[in-house]
Each structure stands twice: as C-alpha cells, then as structure tokens.
Design an enzyme around this catalytic site. Sequence first.
Site, mmCIF file in Angstrom:
data_model
loop_
_atom_site.group_PDB
_atom_site.id
_atom_site.type_symbol
_atom_site.label_atom_id
_atom_site.label_comp_id
_atom_site.label_asym_id
_atom_site.label_seq_id
_atom_site.Cartn_x
_atom_site.Cartn_y
_atom_site.Cartn_z
ATOM 1 N N HIS A 92 5.497 -4.695 5.550
ATOM 2 C CA HIS A 92 4.875 -5.637 4.575
ATOM 3 C C HIS A 92 4.064 -4.913 3.665
ATOM 4 O O HIS A 92 4.364 -4.970 2.526
ATOM 5 C CB HIS A 92 4.107 -6.462 5.598
ATOM 6 C CG HIS A 92 3.353 -7.716 4.721
ATOM 7 N ND1 HIS A 92 3.921 -8.880 4.480
ATOM 8 C CD2 HIS A 92 2.178 -7.706 3.890
ATOM 9 C CE1 HIS A 92 3.296 -9.493 3.627
ATOM 10 N NE2 HIS A 92 2.358 -8.847 3.303
ATOM 11 N N GLU A 93 3.038 -4.238 4.114
ATOM 12 C CA GLU A 93 2.015 -3.568 3.064
ATOM 13 C C GLU A 93 2.871 -2.536 2.202
ATOM 14 O O GLU A 93 2.655 -2.336 1.202
ATOM 15 C CB GLU A 93 1.025 -2.817 3.751
ATOM 16 C CG GLU A 93 0.009 -3.862 4.611
ATOM 17 C CD GLU A 93 -0.606 -5.030 3.736
ATOM 18 O OE1 GLU A 93 -0.538 -4.947 2.360
ATOM 19 O OE2 GLU A 93 -0.657 -6.303 4.484
ATOM 20 N N HIS B 197 4.225 -4.307 -0.736
ATOM 21 C CA HIS B 197 3.543 -4.259 -2.148
ATOM 22 C C HIS B 197 3.270 -2.862 -2.741
ATOM 23 O O HIS B 197 3.364 -2.793 -3.928
ATOM 24 C CB HIS B 197 2.092 -4.696 -1.673
ATOM 25 C CG HIS B 197 1.985 -6.181 -0.929
ATOM 26 N ND1 HIS B 197 2.473 -7.295 -1.690
ATOM 27 C CD2 HIS B 197 1.525 -6.529 0.218
ATOM 28 C CE1 HIS B 197 2.280 -8.363 -0.819
ATOM 29 N NE2 HIS B 197 1.708 -8.040 0.209
ATOM 30 N N ASP C 29 -0.481 -14.256 0.378
ATOM 31 C CA ASP C 29 0.561 -13.657 -0.863
ATOM 32 C C ASP C 29 0.891 -14.946 -1.597
ATOM 33 O O ASP C 29 1.090 -14.820 -2.749
ATOM 34 C CB ASP C 29 1.524 -12.609 -0.376
ATOM 35 C CG ASP C 29 0.527 -11.479 0.409
ATOM 36 O OD1 ASP C 29 -0.522 -11.044 -0.160
ATOM 37 O OD2 ASP C 29 1.385 -10.672 1.061
#
Length: 179
Positions: free
Chosen positions: A4-5, A8, A81
């Site tokens: 996930h991170e 980004h 988000d």
Amino acid sequence: TAIHEAGHAVLGMVLPGARRPERISLVQDMEGYLGYVLTAARARPYATTSAELRTDICVGLGGIEAERLFCGDATIGAWQDLQNATSIARAMVAGHGLDETLPPRVVLDDGDRVSEQLSEERRARIDQAIDRILDEERTRARKYLSDNAHLHKALVELLLEKKVLDATHLSSLHTPPST
C-alpha cells in the site's frame, strides 16, 4: 502495508509534478496507522493548479490501487485515502470551480444550508464531475503502477527490510517516469 505505502511512494516518485516522498514508514504510530508516506507541503498552496490537485488525488489512490493490482484485492485501510481524494475532487468541482464540464461557479459553504443553493440537477452534475475525476485518476494510478511494477517491487522489498526509509534510500531507487 508495504504494498500500500509503496503504491503512494512510487506514484510520488514517477508522476510528473508530484510532491516527492521524503519518508516512508511501516512502523505503527500512536493513532493506529500501520504506515505512512510523508511529503513536503507546497511552498505556495494558493498557487496550486488543477493538474497538481489531480496528481495529489492520483498519488492518494496509489495505495488502494497497488493493493488491487499486486494483491488482487483491497483492504479497508485505504478509507482515509479515499476520503482525502474525494475531498480534493469535491473542492476542485464545487469549492474552486475548476471543472471544465461545469460553468465557473463555486458552492458557498453555509454549513447545513449548502444544499439549498443547488438544484437537484446541479448536485447530480457535481457528483458526476467528482466521480469522473476520481475514476480518471484511479485509472492513471493503475497505469503508472503497472508500468513501474519493478520499482514498486524493489521498494516493497526495501521497506520490509528497513521498515523506515528516508529520501536518501528513495533516491537510490528512482527511475525516470514511465509514460
């Protein structure tokens, strides 16, 4: 969380005009977040363009799109988000008059009385414009993540090893943007 991170962060690294990540962490904080990507604030926030706001939305959707692309499913961890992306798109359309499909008009915030300013048709058009922006940026996020899967994989591996990365670690991974 690493997938996930990294979603980004990769978008922040490869999207033209994106604010570059300065720190990525997989260490849970006191508020319960499992990880985060930190970027610098804009030097001139009132000179922000609609293209920059769209890029912020795209980067914001990078986490959930990375989960979908590389895991085949998404977690509920992306709810904030999604809230942020929706809030930016709504501000673009209703708050700043930045959508070219609608006449240049802003919705004045009178608290609970906002809906009194708008016809049902106008509210529907605003919602359609917001949905279109979010969908276009989701598609763009997925394309850039897919095109940069090698960078995403390398970043995930480094994150799992180090847990916290700073700009120095990230610069060693940076590759030119895919288009």
